[in-house]
Design a protein around this motif. Structure first.
Motif, PDB file in Angstrom:
ATOM      1  N   ILE A  36      52.079  40.479  36.806  1.00  0.00           N
ATOM      2  CA  ILE A  36      50.808  41.187  37.002  1.00  0.00           C
ATOM      3  C   ILE A  36      50.317  41.825  35.707  1.00  0.00           C
ATOM      4  O   ILE A  36      49.134  41.768  35.386  1.00  0.00           O
ATOM      5  CB  ILE A  36      50.956  42.249  38.114  1.00  0.00           C
ATOM      6  N   GLN A  37      51.246  42.438  34.956  1.00  0.00           N
ATOM      7  CA  GLN A  37      50.834  43.122  33.718  1.00  0.00           C
ATOM      8  C   GLN A  37      50.357  42.135  32.664  1.00  0.00           C
ATOM      9  O   GLN A  37      49.501  42.461  31.836  1.00  0.00           O
ATOM     10  CB  GLN A  37      52.002  43.980  33.190  1.00  0.00           C
ATOM     11  N   VAL A  54      50.775  42.557  45.941  1.00  0.00           N
ATOM     12  CA  VAL A  54      50.019  41.425  45.393  1.00  0.00           C
ATOM     13  C   VAL A  54      50.432  40.127  46.084  1.00  0.00           C
ATOM     14  O   VAL A  54      49.592  39.285  46.411  1.00  0.00           O
ATOM     15  CB  VAL A  54      50.190  41.341  43.862  1.00  0.00           C
ATOM     16  N   GLY A  82      46.587  40.785  33.701  1.00  0.00           N
ATOM     17  CA  GLY A  82      45.428  41.672  33.653  1.00  0.00           C
ATOM     18  C   GLY A  82      45.173  42.410  34.952  1.00  0.00           C
ATOM     19  O   GLY A  82      44.036  42.782  35.247  1.00  0.00           O
ATOM     20  N   GLY A  83      46.218  42.601  35.750  1.00  0.00           N
ATOM     21  CA  GLY A  83      46.090  43.456  36.931  1.00  0.00           C
ATOM     22  C   GLY A  83      45.976  42.689  38.236  1.00  0.00           C
ATOM     23  O   GLY A  83      46.120  41.467  38.294  1.00  0.00           O
ATOM     24  N   THR A  84      45.719  43.443  39.285  1.00  0.00           N
ATOM     25  CA  THR A  84      45.782  42.938  40.651  1.00  0.00           C
ATOM     26  C   THR A  84      44.801  41.791  40.907  1.00  0.00           C
ATOM     27  O   THR A  84      45.188  40.697  41.345  1.00  0.00           O
ATOM     28  CB  THR A  84      45.478  44.082  41.633  1.00  0.00           C
ATOM     29  N   ALA A  85      43.520  42.050  40.659  1.00  0.00           N
ATOM     30  CA  ALA A  85      42.491  41.071  41.036  1.00  0.00           C
ATOM     31  C   ALA A  85      42.701  39.751  40.306  1.00  0.00           C
ATOM     32  O   ALA A  85      42.638  38.662  40.904  1.00  0.00           O
ATOM     33  CB  ALA A  85      41.099  41.637  40.752  1.00  0.00           C
TER      34      ALA A  85
END
Ligand SMILES: [Ca+2]
Ligand SMILES: [Ca+2]
Ligand SMILES: [Ca+2]
Ligand SMILES: [Ca+2]
Ligand SMILES: [Ca+2]
Lengths: 502, 502
Positions: free
Chosen positions: B224-225, B132, B228-231
C-alpha cells in the motif's frame, strides 16, 4: 526546507541533519568537520568524554570520547547513560486552557459520557460468532434497515480471533474480558448486540452479568446454539438491531464540553521525522486538551521503554510512578518468558537512520504525551476514570494498542505516521498525522493533517498543536476522517492475546 | 433409543449410560446397583482394586477400590494409570480400499495438487492491509467482476490480526510465515493477490522471495505504501484480480483420484456423544480414505494429551514417535511458561458429564484418527508431503487448528460437533458432523451429516464411515456444504500467535 539541521532544544549539545550535510557547511556557528547523513546527529558544542549528551533537552547518552564541534555523534562515541540520573529538567507543561470554553457536538449517554459517533455495535464473545455478527450487519445494510434511523451512523461488527482455546481465568482471560466489556461501554456506540456461540470460554452470561452495562436497554444478547443456529440468530438479531437502533436514534448531537474528549494517542510506521514533527505537535495538542479539561492517553509501553523516567518524574502522585514501573517490570518478564527482550532497540534500521540509544528512540515516542502531569496509570483496556494526561499499558502494535484505548473509553484516536499507516478503527474516528510533507502528498487520500510543514515551512509546534485541536473538535462534532470516508474499521479490532492458545 | 447403555468394545470393563438409569435396571447381564447419570460409566464385570479399567478397548485408568458389577465408576474409585503400560492392544486398521477406484471432480494445479474449489485469494501480510483486501473483494463483488469467469468460485480476503509488533525471527515469525505461505499454495486457490502495508515485520518480499510459489503467474503482490495509499491500491488490485481470474478460469473440474484428497479432521464444541458417534465414524472414514490412497490430518495436540501412546504405538517409523513426543514436550513447556498446564483436564464440566481421567477424554478425540499407521508428524502449517494418516501439531481452538490444516494443504475439512459449532473456513469446504440427533434436528441449517443415528437408530460405524466418504467425494466435486451456503469463512482465518505481542 532552508535550514540544513535542527536543534530541538536551546540547551542541546547536538543538532539533527535534515538532509545530507557536507564537510565545511555551517549550521549556526558550527562548521561541519565530518559528512552527516540525513537524520543523524552532530555536536554543536565541544563535548568532553563522560559528558551527558542532550537532544530534546533530555539526556540521550554519555560521551565515550571527546567530541569536537561539527563531529558526527553516533554509536562510535556515544554510549548509554544512567537512566536514573538522566532527567536534567522537566519541559514546561503548556498549560494553556484556551480551548476550555469550546464545545463539540456529541451524543450524550446516560452514564454521563459523550460519544463522537452513534453506531450500533454487534459485539462477539468468540471468533465462532464472528461470521453471524457480519451476516447481521450485511443483512441490515442490504435491507436498508437503518434508513428509518437518521441519527444512527451505522452498524459495526466487532469481530476477533479469540474467546476460546484459553484458560477461563487469569491474565489472558481478564484482559479479553476488559476489552469486550470496554467496547460494550464505549460512548461511540448508541447500542450493542452481543453474540456468542454458546460453548466458548468467554461466556456471554459473564460479560453481561452483574455489572451496569447500558442499563438504558441498549444492550441485548444472543447465543447461536440457544437460538437454533445461524439463520434463526440472524433473523432474531435483525429484530434486536431494529429495536436498539430506535433507542439510539433518540440521541442527537448536543453541545458538550472539551472535558468530554478522550483521545488515544498512537504512532505507527514511524520515521526519522516522527520525533521532530508530528509527535511533539501532538504533545502540544495534548497539553492544550488537558489544560482545557480533557483527557489524553499515551500507550505503547515497549516504545517508551528507556524514557519511562520522563513519565515517572511527571507523576502527580508517587504511587503512579510505582504503577508505571510495575508495568515496565511486567513487560520485562513477559518478553523474557516469551524468548524476547525489551532492550533490543534501537534496531539496525533505527541506527542506520541516526538513532543511537534506546533513550533517544523512546524520547521521540514519549513526545506525543506533551508535558502535562501524569494523572493515571491503567492496565490495557481498563476503564479510564480520571481526566488529564494518563498512561494505558499496551503493546506498540497499532491495532492492538488502539483496541485497548477504545476499550478504555477513547472517543477519538490521533495517529502519527511517517511511512504511512492507513488503518481506521470503528466506532472511533482516527485522525492521521503525517510526519513529513513528501509522504503526505503521496498518501493524501489517507492522511488528515500534514505535520511535515513544521520542517518544510517552519510552522511552529504551537501553531500545529492549535490546528490539531481545531481538527479534533471538528472531527468530534461529526466531520469524517479520511479512514472513515474510505470505510476502514472492519478488521482492526485486535484484542491483546496473552497466554497460551490451547 | 432402545438400549439404556453402550459398551464400546467387547472387552470393556465399563459401559456408558445413554440415559439416566435407575437402580435395578438391567443392561446385558448387569443389574445396576447405583443410579447412573447419562454419560457416566458403570462396571459390567467385577473389577479388583489395582485392575486396569477399559473403555474403547483401551485403558482409561486403574481401579482404586474393588468395584462390583453395576456400580458407578468415576473419580471416587478410578484413578490414572501409568500411560506407558496403557496400550493393551491396537485396534484394527480398517484397511478397506473400497474407494480406491473412485474419483472426484477437482481443479488440477500445475504443482500436481488438486483443488476442491477454485477461489481467488486476497492474502494479507499484516492486519494493516486487511481492510484494503476486503475493499478489493467488495469492489469486485459490486462490479460483478467475476461474472466473466464462470469457473472461478469467488474472491476470499484472508485477513488476520498479526504480522507486526513481533520479532522478525524465531518461532512466532516462522509459524506465521508458514501459515501465510501455506495459504498462498493451497490448491483451492486458483490464484493469489498478496497485499502488504510496507513497513510491517512480515515483509511481502520475504513471503514471495526465492521459493516456487505459483510459478504459473497466478500470484501477484502489492504494498500500500508503495502504491500511493488505499484508493490507488484498490484500483490496481482490481486489475490484478481480473488478470488472475482470467488465468484461474482456464482451470475446469476434471476427474481426480481419491489420493488427491487431504482432509483436516477437527472436533469442536464436543459433548458426551463425540467420542461414541461422530469421532469414531470419522475414524472409519479416515481408515477408508487412507487405505484408498488419500491423506487425513489429525491435530489439536492438547486434546490428544494423555492418549499420545495410542499414536506413537502406530508410528510407521520410530522417529515419528520421537517427533510426536517432542511436540508434546514443547507443549508442556509452552503452557508452563505461559502460566498454564497441559493436564488440567478433564474440566469440572467434563467430570460432571461422566469423563473421569484425561486418558478417557483424549481417547474420544483420538478416535477421529481411526487406526491407520501414523505416517507423518508435522509442525503447525507445515506442508504435508506424504499420503496416509498424519499428525499436524496445533492448539485445539477450532479456527486456529483449521487454519493450520489448510495452510498444510487440506482441501476438505471434516468437523465433529456436539454442542453445534457453526463456522466455515474459506477456501476449503467444511463438513459438519453432528454427534447427536437432537442437536442435528435443532441446527439442521448448519449441520451436514447426523451421526447421532449411530445411537438413536443403531447405524453401524462402518455404514456411517462409508456414508461420510460419499459425502466427502460429492463435496470435493463441488456440492456445497451448509456453511458455504450460509456464506461462512470471512473471519475464520486465525493464525496461531506465539510469542509476545510487542
Ligand atoms: Ca509506535
Ligand atoms: Ca483505576
Ligand atoms: Ca503503534
Ligand atoms: Ca476439539
Ligand atoms: Ca477443535
Amino acid at each position: 526546507m532552508n535550514q540544513p539541521a535542527l536543534k530541538l532544544h536551546p540547551d542541546d549539545t547536538v543538532a539533527i541533519a535534515l538532509r545530507d550535510i557536507d564537510v565545511g557547511e555551517v549550521f549556526d556557528q558550527t562548521k561541519l568537520i565530518e559528512p552527516i547523513p540525513r537524520g543523524h546527529k552532530f555536536a554543536v558544542t565541544a563535548v568532553k568524554s563522560g559528558d551527558k549528551v542532550t537532544r530534546y533537552g533530555q539526556v540521550i547518552g554519555q560521551a565515550r570520547l571527546d567530541i569536537a564541534p561539527g563531529a558526527h555523534v553516533h554509536s562510535h562515541n556515544l554510549g548509554m547513560a544512567d537512566r536514573l540520573n538522566a532527567v536534567i529538567h522537566q519541559d514546561t507543561f503548556r498549560a494553556d486552557p484556551k480551548f476550555a470554553d469550546r464545545t463539540f457536538d456529541g451524543f450524550h449517554r446516560s452514564d454521563g459520557k459523550v460519544g463522537t459517533r452513534n453506531y450500533i455495535g454487534v459485539l462477539t464473545s468468540v471468533n465462532c460468532s464472528g461470521s453471524v455478527a457480519r451476516f447481521i450487519a450485511e443483512a441490515a445494510d442490504k435491507t436498508n434497515l437503518l434508513d428509518a434511523f437518521p441519527n444512527v451512523d451505522g452498524i459495526v461488527p466487532i469481530v476477533h480471533g479469540t474467546g476460546c482455546g484459553m484458560n477461563s481465568q487469569g491474565e489472558a482471560y481478564d484482559t479479553l474480558f476488559r476489552t469486550l466489556a470496554g467496547y460494550a461501554q464505549n460512548p461511540n456506540f448508541g447500542g450493542i448486540l452481543l453474540i456468542g456461540l454458546g460453548c466458548e470460554v468467554m461466556q456471554v452470561a459473564d460479560l453481561v452479568g452483574g455489572r451496569p452495562i447500558r442499563p438504558d436497554g441498549t444492550l441485548r444478547y444472543m447465543r447461536i446454539q440457544n437460538e437454533g443456529g445461524t439463520a434463526a440468530t440472524v433473523t432474531k438479531g435483525l429484530k434486536h438491531v431494529k429495536e436498539i437502533a430506535a433507542l439510539a436514534n433518540q440521541c442527537r448531537r448536543q453541545p458538550a464540553p472539551i472535558s468530554a474528549l478522550t483521545i488515544g494517542m498512537q504512532c505507527g510506521g514511524s520515521d526519522g521525522y516522527s520525533g521532530i514533527t508530528a509527535n511533539p505537535a501532538l504533545g502540544v495538542a495534548s497539553d492544550f486538551l488537558v489544560s482545557s479539561g480533557g483527557t489524553s492517553i499515551l500507550s505503547e509501553t515497549p516504545e517508551i521503554y528507556g524514557a519511562e523516567h520522563l513519565l515517572t518524574s511527571r507523576a502527580a502522585r508517587p504511587e503512579l510512578a510505582d504503577q508505571l514501573m510495575d508495568r515496565i517490570s511486567w513487560w520485562e518478564d513477559y518478553t523474557s518468558r516469551n524468548g524476547g527482550e525489551m532492550d533490543n532497540n534501537p534496531s539496525p534500521g533505527n541506527k542506520k537512520g541516526g538513532l543511537t540509544t534506546i533513550l533517544e528512540k523512546s524520547l521521540g515516542a514519549v513526545a506525543k504525551g506533551g508535558n502535562a502531569p501524569l494523572g493515571g496509570v491503567y492496565q490495557f483496556a481498563e476503564q479510564i476514570d480520571t481526566n488529564g494526561f494518563v498512561f494505558m499499558d499496551s503493546p506498540g502494535f497499532d491495532p492492538c494498542s488502539v483496541t485497548g484505548q477504545i476499550a478504555s473509553g477513547a472517543n477519538l484516536i490521533v495517529f502519527t505516521t511517517g511511512r504511512g499507516s492507513v488503518s481506521g478503527y470503528q466506532p472511533v474516528p482516527c485522525i492521521k498525522l503525517a510526519t513529513n510533507t513528501e509522504m503526505f502528498m503521496r498518501l493524501e487520500g489517507d492522511m488528515d493533517l500534514n505535520c511535515g510543514d513544521i520542517i518544510s515551512d517552519g510552522v511552529s509546534l504551537n501553531e500545529k498543536g492549535a490546528e490539531l485541536m481545531e481538527l479534533l473538535i471538528a472531527t468530534a462534532s461529526g466531520n469524517k476522517t479520511k479512514s472513515e470516508k474510505l470505510g476502514y474499521g472492519g478488521v482492526e479490532f485486535v484484542p491483546w492475546q496473552l497466554g497460551a492458545t490451547m
